[in-house]
Design a protein around this motif. Structure first.
Motif, PDB file in Angstrom:
ATOM      1  N   PRO A 321      22.872  52.955 -25.548  1.00  0.00           N
ATOM      2  CA  PRO A 321      21.521  52.609 -26.014  1.00  0.00           C
ATOM      3  C   PRO A 321      20.436  52.809 -24.962  1.00  0.00           C
ATOM      4  O   PRO A 321      19.261  52.973 -25.304  1.00  0.00           O
ATOM      5  N   GLY A 322      20.780  52.805 -23.681  1.00  0.00           N
ATOM      6  CA  GLY A 322      19.790  52.977 -22.632  1.00  0.00           C
ATOM      7  C   GLY A 322      19.597  54.436 -22.256  1.00  0.00           C
ATOM      8  O   GLY A 322      20.539  55.245 -22.326  1.00  0.00           O
ATOM      9  N   ALA A 323      18.383  54.787 -21.842  1.00  0.00           N
ATOM     10  CA  ALA A 323      18.082  56.178 -21.517  1.00  0.00           C
ATOM     11  C   ALA A 323      18.919  56.700 -20.355  1.00  0.00           C
ATOM     12  O   ALA A 323      19.170  57.906 -20.254  1.00  0.00           O
ATOM     13  N   ASP A 324      19.332  55.814 -19.460  1.00  0.00           N
ATOM     14  CA  ASP A 324      20.143  56.231 -18.313  1.00  0.00           C
ATOM     15  C   ASP A 324      21.640  56.221 -18.617  1.00  0.00           C
ATOM     16  O   ASP A 324      22.448  56.586 -17.762  1.00  0.00           O
ATOM     17  N   VAL A 333      30.430  57.005 -19.551  1.00  0.00           N
ATOM     18  CA  VAL A 333      29.452  56.110 -20.172  1.00  0.00           C
ATOM     19  C   VAL A 333      30.028  54.699 -20.298  1.00  0.00           C
ATOM     20  O   VAL A 333      29.312  53.708 -20.125  1.00  0.00           O
ATOM     21  N   ARG A 334      31.311  54.614 -20.581  1.00  0.00           N
ATOM     22  CA  ARG A 334      31.935  53.294 -20.612  1.00  0.00           C
ATOM     23  C   ARG A 334      31.841  52.619 -19.243  1.00  0.00           C
ATOM     24  O   ARG A 334      31.650  51.400 -19.144  1.00  0.00           O
ATOM     25  N   ALA A 335      31.973  53.413 -18.184  1.00  0.00           N
ATOM     26  CA  ALA A 335      31.861  52.864 -16.832  1.00  0.00           C
ATOM     27  C   ALA A 335      30.453  52.352 -16.553  1.00  0.00           C
ATOM     28  O   ALA A 335      30.253  51.540 -15.639  1.00  0.00           O
ATOM     29  N   LEU A 336      29.464  52.813 -17.351  1.00  0.00           N
ATOM     30  CA  LEU A 336      28.089  52.339 -17.206  1.00  0.00           C
ATOM     31  C   LEU A 336      27.841  51.071 -18.015  1.00  0.00           C
ATOM     32  O   LEU A 336      26.708  50.594 -18.097  1.00  0.00           O
ATOM     33  N   GLY A 337      28.896  50.528 -18.636  1.00  0.00           N
ATOM     34  CA  GLY A 337      28.774  49.262 -19.350  1.00  0.00           C
ATOM     35  C   GLY A 337      28.594  49.398 -20.845  1.00  0.00           C
ATOM     36  O   GLY A 337      28.241  48.416 -21.519  1.00  0.00           O
ATOM     37  N   VAL A 338      28.829  50.605 -21.406  1.00  0.00           N
ATOM     38  CA  VAL A 338      28.665  50.835 -22.841  1.00  0.00           C
ATOM     39  C   VAL A 338      30.036  50.737 -23.502  1.00  0.00           C
ATOM     40  O   VAL A 338      30.946  51.520 -23.190  1.00  0.00           O
ATOM     41  N   SER A 339      30.209  49.791 -24.408  1.00  0.00           N
ATOM     42  CA  SER A 339      31.526  49.597 -25.030  1.00  0.00           C
ATOM     43  C   SER A 339      31.837  50.659 -26.064  1.00  0.00           C
ATOM     44  O   SER A 339      33.011  51.048 -26.233  1.00  0.00           O
ATOM     45  N   THR A 340      30.798  51.151 -26.778  1.00  0.00           N
ATOM     46  CA  THR A 340      31.034  52.150 -27.824  1.00  0.00           C
ATOM     47  C   THR A 340      30.080  53.331 -27.640  1.00  0.00           C
ATOM     48  O   THR A 340      29.057  53.424 -28.316  1.00  0.00           O
TER      49      THR A 340
END
Length: 385
Positions: A321-324, A333-340
């Protein structure tokens, strides 16, 4: 292209329904065509999976604005039952293109919006100048710079010879003072205008005199027009053409300057980001999907380059959901804290990152040497190290 106007699209989650459509044709069967187009849009979005509220919001917007527009097309973006952005287009998208996707389909705007650089226009005469700003919203007045009123002779008697020099000198001093005031006002207004270009129009002698009084950085951005007048009702067709030409020239020169930086940076050894993972000096450019994604995610890109040829723009990346929150691999992306994480086109994801980070986006036209594959970036620290 300044993509800051896209920020409202990234303040809320998707998915997004997007419609690009031609509005340039005005025919006798236009009402019938519009109704058919509305049904087509509704059908396409239904097939693509758009929710009823969002689909109906878009169709209602199309139905509610039946009047012919001056633009060649429109791009509409809707989510959660609301049309968030309705953008006029300078070039026609052909007919009707719809999409339903996690991110708004914004990348086509780079070629369809046709944005020219904004410019500050000064209409100069002996009494002062009217300042006007031109940008994507049209033309709007900025302020008026006023000097001393011209001292004509009126009906007074012709002065004696011994007074003639004093009279002419006083008029000349009045104008010199007015030119100083106009130049000072331009210097004051320039930073807030955000315009990279200044056009000086009006009386020939006066516009040149104002230019000569500008400080060098602003004087280098100034174009002295050959036409135009401050007088009400004056014909401005030739001036309009000059302003359009100056803005187009500036856009071409800016693109070529950025591409020169990109080519020079691409040719350097070393890593493509500031961290210099291998210990060598960083390059001034990034090229290809992994390098450009990394540069945009870490806010290291000054300019994002989108080509009209090459497959990199259609490459699938993963986003949150975040631009970064964008990466080439889902695990990143999961390592960036995104679960899905969700899949998205690289060009749309990078345009989102550019808009949020205030990164410039430039389209590289066909036939112009740019990034291989169509994606590149000039980095903020170009020329350092």
């Amino acid at each position: 292209m300044d993509v800051g106007f896209l920020k409202p699209l990234f303040d809320r989650p998707g998915p997004w329904a997007c419609v690009y459509l031609d509005t340039s044709r005005a025919t006798e069967d236009a009402p019938t065509r519009r109704r058919l187009r509305e049904r087509f849009v509704a059908g396409q979005l239904t097939t693509q999976g758009a929710d009823p509220r969002t689909r109906e919001a878009l169709v209602s917007r199309l139905a509610g604005q039946r009047a012919a527009t001056a633009s060649a097309g429109r791009a509409l973006f809707a989510a959660d039952g609301e049309v968030v952005l309705d953008v006029p287009l300078a070039a026609s998208p052909g007919d009707v293109v719809t999409s339903w996707s996690p991110l708004p389909r914004v990348a086509p705007l780079a070629s369809l919006r046709g944005e020219w650089p904004s410019c500050l226009v000064a209409y100069v005469d002996r009494t002062g100048a009217d300042l006007e700003l031109r940008d994507e919203g049209g033309a709007r007045p900025v302020c008026r710079a006023t000097g001393g009123a011209p001292r004509g002779r009126g009906h007074r008697s012709v002065p004696a010879d011994r007074y003639e020099w004093h009279y002419r000198n006083r008029v000349e001093n009045d104008w010199e003072h007015t030119a100083d005031l106009v130049a000072e006002e331009l210097v004051r207004q320039w930073p807030d205008s955000g315009a990279p270009l200044l056009v000086l129009a009006g009386d020939p002698r006066e516009r040149r005199a104002v230019r000569d009084r500008l400080p060098e950085p602003l004087r280098d951005r100034a174009v002295v027009a050959r036409h135009g007048s401050r007088a009400p009702g004056s014909a401005r067709e030739l001036l309009e053409a000059e302003i359009d030409h100056a803005r187009a020239d500036h856009a071409r020169a800016h693109l070529e300057a950025v591409l020169d930086l990109f080519r020079a940076g691409r040719g350097r050894p070393g890593g493509h980001i500031a961290s210099g993972h291998d210990g060598s000096a960083p390059s001034g450019a990034a090229e290809g999907v992994p390098a450009v994604v990394e540069a945009l995610r870490s806010h290291q890109a000054a300019t994002l380059l989108l080509g009209q040829a090459g497959g990199d723009m259609r490459h699938e990346v993963w986003v949150g959901p975040g631009a970064d929150q964008v990466a080439v691999q889902r695990a990143q992306v999961r390592a960036l804290g995104v679960s899905t994480p969700e899949p998205a086109r690289a060009d749309d994801a990078l345009m989102r990152s550019a808009a949020v980070a205030d990164t410039e986006v430039l389209l590289v036209p066909e036939g112009v040497a740019g990034p291989a594959g169509g994606l590149g970036a000039v980095l903020r620290w170009h020329g350092q190290g």
